[in-house]
Design a protein around this motif. Structure first.
Motif, short mmCIF file in Angstrom:
data_model
loop_
_atom_site.label_atom_id
_atom_site.label_comp_id
_atom_site.label_asym_id
_atom_site.label_seq_id
_atom_site.Cartn_x
_atom_site.Cartn_y
_atom_site.Cartn_z
N ILE A 133 0.86 -1.27 -0.05
CA ILE A 133 0.06 0.05 -0.06
C ILE A 133 1.05 1.33 -0.02
O ILE A 133 2.10 1.19 0.63
N TYR A 134 0.30 2.26 -0.65
CA TYR A 134 1.11 3.47 -0.80
C TYR A 134 0.16 4.57 -0.78
O TYR A 134 -0.83 4.66 -1.31
N ASP A 135 0.42 5.54 0.12
CA ASP A 135 -0.30 6.79 0.28
C ASP A 135 0.27 7.81 -0.28
O ASP A 135 1.38 8.33 -0.34
N CYS A 136 -0.69 8.52 -1.43
CA CYS A 136 -0.21 9.35 -2.35
C CYS A 136 -0.22 10.96 -1.91
O CYS A 136 -0.06 11.93 -2.28
N THR A 137 -0.73 11.03 -0.45
CA THR A 137 -0.78 12.38 -0.13
C THR A 137 0.42 13.27 -0.21
O THR A 137 1.28 13.19 0.52
N TRP A 138 0.36 14.23 -0.80
CA TRP A 138 1.50 15.44 -1.08
C TRP A 138 2.60 14.78 -1.70
O TRP A 138 3.52 15.43 -1.58
N GLN A 139 2.38 13.87 -2.47
CA GLN A 139 3.45 13.02 -3.14
C GLN A 139 3.63 13.52 -4.64
O GLN A 139 2.45 13.83 -5.33
N ASN A 140 4.64 13.76 -5.05
CA ASN A 140 4.83 13.86 -6.62
C ASN A 140 4.78 12.79 -7.18
O ASN A 140 5.27 11.66 -6.90
N PRO A 141 3.77 12.63 -8.10
CA PRO A 141 3.25 11.49 -8.91
C PRO A 141 4.40 10.79 -9.60
O PRO A 141 4.38 9.65 -9.89
N PHE A 142 5.37 11.75 -9.85
CA PHE A 142 6.30 10.92 -11.09
C PHE A 142 7.44 10.51 -10.16
O PHE A 142 7.99 9.21 -10.64
N GLU A 143 8.06 10.91 -8.87
CA GLU A 143 8.65 9.99 -8.15
C GLU A 143 8.08 9.06 -7.46
O GLU A 143 8.64 7.90 -7.28
N SER A 144 6.88 8.99 -7.11
CA SER A 144 5.96 8.08 -6.70
C SER A 144 6.00 6.86 -7.63
O SER A 144 5.95 5.64 -7.28
N ALA A 145 5.82 7.14 -8.97
CA ALA A 145 5.57 6.14 -10.03
C ALA A 145 6.97 5.33 -10.07
O ALA A 145 6.66 4.11 -10.44
N ARG A 146 8.25 5.93 -9.84
CA ARG A 146 9.47 5.14 -10.01
C ARG A 146 9.32 4.01 -8.72
O ARG A 146 9.76 3.00 -8.89
N LEU A 147 8.57 4.50 -7.47
CA LEU A 147 8.73 3.52 -6.39
C LEU A 147 7.84 2.34 -6.76
O LEU A 147 8.13 1.25 -6.36
N VAL A 148 6.73 2.76 -7.24
CA VAL A 148 5.49 1.88 -7.45
C VAL A 148 5.97 0.78 -8.54
O VAL A 148 5.71 -0.35 -8.60
N LYS A 149 6.55 1.47 -9.56
CA LYS A 149 6.72 0.60 -10.68
C LYS A 149 7.90 -0.48 -10.20
O LYS A 149 7.80 -1.90 -10.72
N THR A 150 8.71 -0.43 -9.28
CA THR A 150 9.65 -1.28 -8.84
C THR A 150 8.93 -2.50 -8.08
O THR A 150 9.31 -3.71 -8.47
#
Length: 176
Positions: free
Chosen positions: A17-34
């Motif tokens: 699970i990943y909380d997207c609150t106040w997160q940059n979607p492009f930085e988050s996408a790299r973590l989620v992709k992993t």
């Protein structure tokens, strides 16, 4: 027996699970992709489908850097003549609060021949209302790269009054 359990855990699909609150979607996408592609697993191979499920919550609370909300444009084509359209990020986010995050994760997986299949393991929610049958599967939380600051209207009055001040303004001081 212990060796078999380790092997099973390596090959099993986990739920993160990943909380997207106040997160940059492009930085988050790299973590989620992993985690979606299984890059964090020792058995990873580009032709091996060993990725995990990822649940993204609070996608309506993402934070694009700078003036990306008004400058970033998303392209869509219906497949019919004259079916091309360009939508600003804030307009797309108003229509569907999960779409900006979904497109960021999809675009981060360039070169992945199975990304359409991989995206089926991505579960997006605009808020934190996640069905119980999905939450029951979650075993890990992905750490966010950015710490979410506490809003002033959520801090109790006593803490605000006792907070150290840098300057003491006179009682008759007027802010302009």
């Amino acid at each position: 027996m212990h060796v078999y359990l380790q092997q099973w855990a390596t090959f099993a699909r986990q739920w993160h699970i990943y909380d997207c609150t106040w997160q940059n979607p492009f930085e988050s996408a790299r973590l989620v992709k992993t985690h979606l592609m299984g890059l964090h697993k020792p058995i990873y191979h580009p032709m091996n489908d060993c990725g995990d499920h990822v649940v993204l919550i609070n996608t309506k609370e993402i934070a694009l850097p700078g003036d990306e909300w008004v400058k970033r444009v998303y392209f869509h084509h219906t497949g019919y003549p004259g079916g091309a359209s360009w939508t600003l990020a804030w307009q797309l986010h108003d229509k569907d609060p999960t779409m900006v995050m979904k497109k960021a994760v999809y675009n981060s997986m360039t070169g992945n021949l199975q990304r359409r299949h991989t995206m089926q393991r991505l579960h997006l929610f605009a808020d934190d209302n996640v069905p119980e049958e999905i939450l029951a599967n979650v075993t890990n939380q992905i750490r966010t790269p950015r710490v979410v600051p506490q809003r002033l209207d959520h801090i109790d009055k006593e803490t605000l009054e006792n907070f150290p001040t840098i300057m003491d303004y006179p009682k008759d001081y007027v802010l302009r």
